[in-house]
Design a protein around this motif. Sequence first.
Motif, PDB file in Angstrom:
ATOM      1  N   ALA A   1       0.821  -1.224   0.000  1.00 29.05           N
ATOM      2  CA  ALA A   1       0.000   0.000   0.000  1.00 29.05           C
ATOM      3  C   ALA A   1       0.853   1.272   0.000  1.00 29.05           C
ATOM      4  N   GLU A   2       2.044   1.197   0.620  1.00 22.58           N
ATOM      5  CA  GLU A   2       2.798   2.451   0.789  1.00 22.58           C
ATOM      6  C   GLU A   2       3.319   3.018  -0.536  1.00 22.58           C
ATOM      7  N   VAL A   3       3.247   2.248  -1.627  1.00 21.90           N
ATOM      8  CA  VAL A   3       3.746   2.782  -2.895  1.00 21.90           C
ATOM      9  C   VAL A   3       2.820   3.865  -3.461  1.00 21.90           C
ATOM     10  N   LEU A   4       1.567   3.880  -3.013  1.00 13.53           N
ATOM     11  CA  LEU A   4       0.630   4.892  -3.531  1.00 13.53           C
ATOM     12  C   LEU A   4       0.681   6.146  -2.668  1.00 13.53           C
ATOM     13  N   PRO A   5       0.892   7.320  -3.302  1.00  9.13           N
ATOM     14  CA  PRO A   5       0.871   8.555  -2.519  1.00  9.13           C
ATOM     15  C   PRO A   5      -0.517   8.775  -1.910  1.00  9.13           C
ATOM     16  N   PRO A   6      -0.602   9.543  -0.813  1.00 14.77           N
ATOM     17  CA  PRO A   6      -1.925   9.819  -0.239  1.00 14.77           C
ATOM     18  C   PRO A   6      -2.794  10.518  -1.290  1.00 14.77           C
TER      19      PRO A   6
ATOM     20  N   PRO B   1      -5.883  -8.012   0.904  1.00 14.10           N
ATOM     21  CA  PRO B   1      -5.428  -8.185   2.285  1.00 14.10           C
ATOM     22  C   PRO B   1      -4.967  -6.844   2.873  1.00 14.10           C
ATOM     23  N   ASN B   2      -4.906  -6.780   4.185  1.00 14.68           N
ATOM     24  CA  ASN B   2      -4.456  -5.559   4.866  1.00 14.68           C
ATOM     25  C   ASN B   2      -3.108  -5.101   4.342  1.00 14.68           C
ATOM     26  N   GLY B   3      -2.967  -3.791   4.165  1.00 14.85           N
ATOM     27  CA  GLY B   3      -1.658  -3.251   3.754  1.00 14.85           C
ATOM     28  C   GLY B   3      -1.363  -3.455   2.275  1.00 14.85           C
ATOM     29  N   ARG B   4      -2.364  -3.875   1.506  1.00 14.93           N
ATOM     30  CA  ARG B   4      -2.153  -4.116   0.070  1.00 14.93           C
ATOM     31  C   ARG B   4      -3.185  -3.349  -0.749  1.00 14.93           C
ATOM     32  N   HIS B   5      -2.817  -3.039  -1.987  1.00 18.25           N
ATOM     33  CA  HIS B   5      -3.778  -2.465  -2.929  1.00 18.25           C
ATOM     34  C   HIS B   5      -3.824  -3.328  -4.176  1.00 18.25           C
ATOM     35  N   ILE B   6      -4.946  -3.236  -4.880  1.00 18.76           N
ATOM     36  CA  ILE B   6      -5.064  -3.890  -6.192  1.00 18.76           C
ATOM     37  C   ILE B   6      -4.782  -2.851  -7.264  1.00 18.76           C
ATOM     38  N   LEU B   7      -3.946  -3.206  -8.226  1.00 18.32           N
ATOM     39  CA  LEU B   7      -3.796  -2.383  -9.425  1.00 18.32           C
ATOM     40  C   LEU B   7      -4.274  -3.212 -10.602  1.00 18.32           C
ATOM     41  N   HIS B   8      -5.287  -2.748 -11.300  1.00 22.63           N
ATOM     42  CA  HIS B   8      -5.717  -3.418 -12.523  1.00 22.63           C
ATOM     43  C   HIS B   8      -5.321  -2.517 -13.675  1.00 22.63           C
ATOM     44  N   ILE B   9      -4.341  -3.004 -14.446  1.00 22.05           N
ATOM     45  CA  ILE B   9      -3.768  -2.201 -15.520  1.00 22.05           C
ATOM     46  C   ILE B   9      -4.202  -2.851 -16.825  1.00 22.05           C
ATOM     47  N   PHE B  10      -4.681  -2.078 -17.785  1.00 23.14           N
ATOM     48  CA  PHE B  10      -4.982  -2.679 -19.083  1.00 23.14           C
ATOM     49  C   PHE B  10      -4.724  -1.719 -20.223  1.00 23.14           C
ATOM     50  N   THR B  11      -4.480  -2.329 -21.386  1.00 23.73           N
ATOM     51  CA  THR B  11      -4.154  -1.546 -22.568  1.00 23.73           C
ATOM     52  C   THR B  11      -4.666  -2.311 -23.776  1.00 23.73           C
ATOM     53  N   THR B  12      -5.084  -1.603 -24.811  1.00 19.63           N
ATOM     54  CA  THR B  12      -5.636  -2.318 -25.963  1.00 19.63           C
ATOM     55  C   THR B  12      -4.549  -3.171 -26.623  1.00 19.63           C
ATOM     56  N   SER B  13      -4.955  -4.326 -27.105  1.00 16.24           N
ATOM     57  CA  SER B  13      -4.001  -5.268 -27.677  1.00 16.24           C
ATOM     58  C   SER B  13      -4.761  -6.184 -28.629  1.00 16.24           C
ATOM     59  N   SER B  14      -4.108  -6.566 -29.728  1.00 17.43           N
ATOM     60  CA  SER B  14      -4.811  -7.391 -30.722  1.00 17.43           C
ATOM     61  C   SER B  14      -4.338  -8.825 -30.676  1.00 17.43           C
ATOM     62  N   ILE B  15      -5.257  -9.719 -30.988  1.00 17.68           N
ATOM     63  CA  ILE B  15      -4.937 -11.150 -30.920  1.00 17.68           C
ATOM     64  C   ILE B  15      -3.787 -11.503 -31.869  1.00 17.68           C
TER      65      ILE B  15
END
Length: 618
Positions: free
Chosen positions: A423-428, A465-479
């Motif tokens: 979690a600490e990687v994200l600024p307030p 879980p405590n002390g953690r964040h989820i980052l869902h990163i996505f970008t367009t991409s072709s098969i």
Amino acid sequence: MFLSHPNFMRQLGLASPISPINPHFFTHHRSTQLGTLRPRNQNHNISCFDPINSHEFSGETKLGFSQRKGSDFIVGSKSVLSVGEVLESDGSERHNRNVCYDAIVIGSGIGGLVAATQLAVKGARVLVLEKYVIPGGSSGFYQRDGYTFDVGSSVMFGFSDKGNLNLITQALEAVGCKMEVIPDPTTVHFHLPNNLSVRVHREYSEFITELISKFPQEKQGILKFYSECWKIFNALNSLELKSLEEPIYLFGQFFKKPLECLTLAYYLPQNAGDIARKFIKDPELLSFIDAECFIVSTVNALQTPMINASMVLCDRHFGGINYPVGGVGGIAKSLAKGLVDQGSEILYKANVTNIIIDDGKAVGVRLSDGREFFAKTIVSNATRWDTFGKLLKQEDLPKEEQNFQKLYVKAPSFLSIHMGVKAEVLPPDTDCHHFVLENEWTSLEKPHGSIFLSIPTILDTSLAPNGRHILHIFTTSSIEDWVGMSQGDYEAKKEHVADEIIGRLEKKLFPGLKSSIVFKEVGTPKTHRRYLARVNGTYGPMPRGTPKGLLGMPFNTTAIDGLYCVGDSCFPGQGVIAVAFSGVMCAHRVAADIGIEKNSPILDAALLRLLGWLRTMA
Ligand SMILES: NC(=O)c1ccc[n+]([C@@H]2O[C@H](COP(=O)([O-])OP(=O)(O)OC[C@H]3O[C@@H](n4cnc5c(N)ncnc54)[C@H](O)[C@@H]3O)[C@@H](O)[C@H]2O)c1
Ligand SMILES: CC(C)=CCC/C(C)=C/C=C/C(C)=C/C=C/C(C)=C/C=C/C=C(C)/C=C/C=C(C)/C=C/C=C(\C)CCC=C(C)C
């Protein structure tokens, strides 16, 4: 074989072929034997699905839920045998064509589930057949190591308690469900070329003030463009939303709200980019409007229908973006449960391979294991390309579908990275949703050109879980960029591309990001193709050239009698709220056709001919 594949299990959130996403879901079913059929035992007092403390599937006797054929599940309140089947004295099943449903819905994406639940509340008997083991499709979820990840985007439009366009709220309410939501103060934080940073605040006035502060010379243009969007949004918001293919309703709306309907008819063939250019000259501001449209349509403003642009550019301020507590997956689960509470059924691990046609009419479906089910109508929530290319074994593509494929191509899929970070990687005060395009405006629509990032744990800490964040990163991409290579090369490419994207975010937003990662899983267009059963992993249709707004988008009826389509390859296109509207429209048209809503065959024929003709102008 499909289920035991290790990647498949990992994508599902299953540690092994028998370990559950949600322990309650499976444990109780494994304990039930096909032979131990229980009498119908409905309990309509069950509260709606609580995605965190999930026990909704735990009472197999409550819901009449049973395991079938060793591994398949049918959820329904009538009996563990579906209506089209009869239990023989020797215990085997045979299919009875005389007993049938009002509608079979192929697929339980939000489009399919809304169509199914709307039909069920109108009194129809519906069977939903879902290939996967949980409902939701691209609005589903998966769990790993204490994290709950949304499969698709976490930005939910149409989920407020205001107006007529809160279609997700209304779809849930229709089946007696209400989900707790968390208001998102910022729809998205744009990080754009030339260090242009714009926050789309929930409050319209704050957003407009911020945008004008970046482009003071365009103050009038900004006010006029967004006011035009409000004009359309207000017209939409004043209508009762039902099938535009049903004449009694459509003419009734024209009679009750002539100005609003004419406004919508006027803007129906127009695109946002053309309207923006009437008021705005600054090329950078026009590029910003492109980015505004791209995040919801994967194309620039000149290709984005004005009605769709207005819908999203205003709903985010009118009702606001609201995140369901426990994650997006709870919406589909609640709808599926609501469907069952209404006396209809949903069957998981039911892979439809054929739509059965009898005398030119769609009458049933066949599954990959040979089972057949029959209904008065068939609704396909698979894409139109999959429906007409795979499920119907016809030599000739109907003219309407040829026209659709001439106007629309498959939108690209996504490369998606689901991560757990310290979690600490994200600024307030980090915002929940970000869109990053660092250097060149021209990279906006290129594969991997821009990056979408959602951090849903900013809103709902229970997802990690405590002390953690989820980052869902996505970008367009072709098969095309992911096929024709060895498994080793594929895995290496995934790692390499993901590392590059994470590196870009580290540089732009979060120093130290890479070293803060505690969990990471990368999906490619192949993953989307496989687990969402969508050709090329596409996220819906994208205009081949410059469309005439929404004019060319097909509605729900098809050239095959008794066959309807629902979902993002139908009007009005991609997006949860868009497919929810497609579900509402579809249910209304089907209900009229099976006689549980008013209809007029003469007016029907005239309107369908008129709409067909209008589409040829697109
Ligand atoms: N924030 C957002 O707005 C957001 C988030 C997630 C998803 N979405 C949108 O949702 C849209 C898609 O929704 P949708 O309802 O059209 O479809 P979907 O792809 O989400 O769901 C289709 C379902 O049908 C099932 N299916 C397909 N073929 C089948 C077959 N032959 N047999 C049985 N089951 C089959 C799939 O397994 C899947 O569950 C996308 O356009 C995307 O933009 C938007
Ligand atoms: C019929 C005729 C011809 C005529 C008549 C006239 C009239 C009446 C008309 C009417 C019309 C109508 C009603 C219409 C309607 C429409 C609608 C509802 C629409 C809607 C739309 C929606 C949409 C499009 C949405 C979308 C969304 C999306 C896609 C989302 C997504 C998201 C994401 C991706 C996010 C991002 C993220 C980040 C940044 C991180």
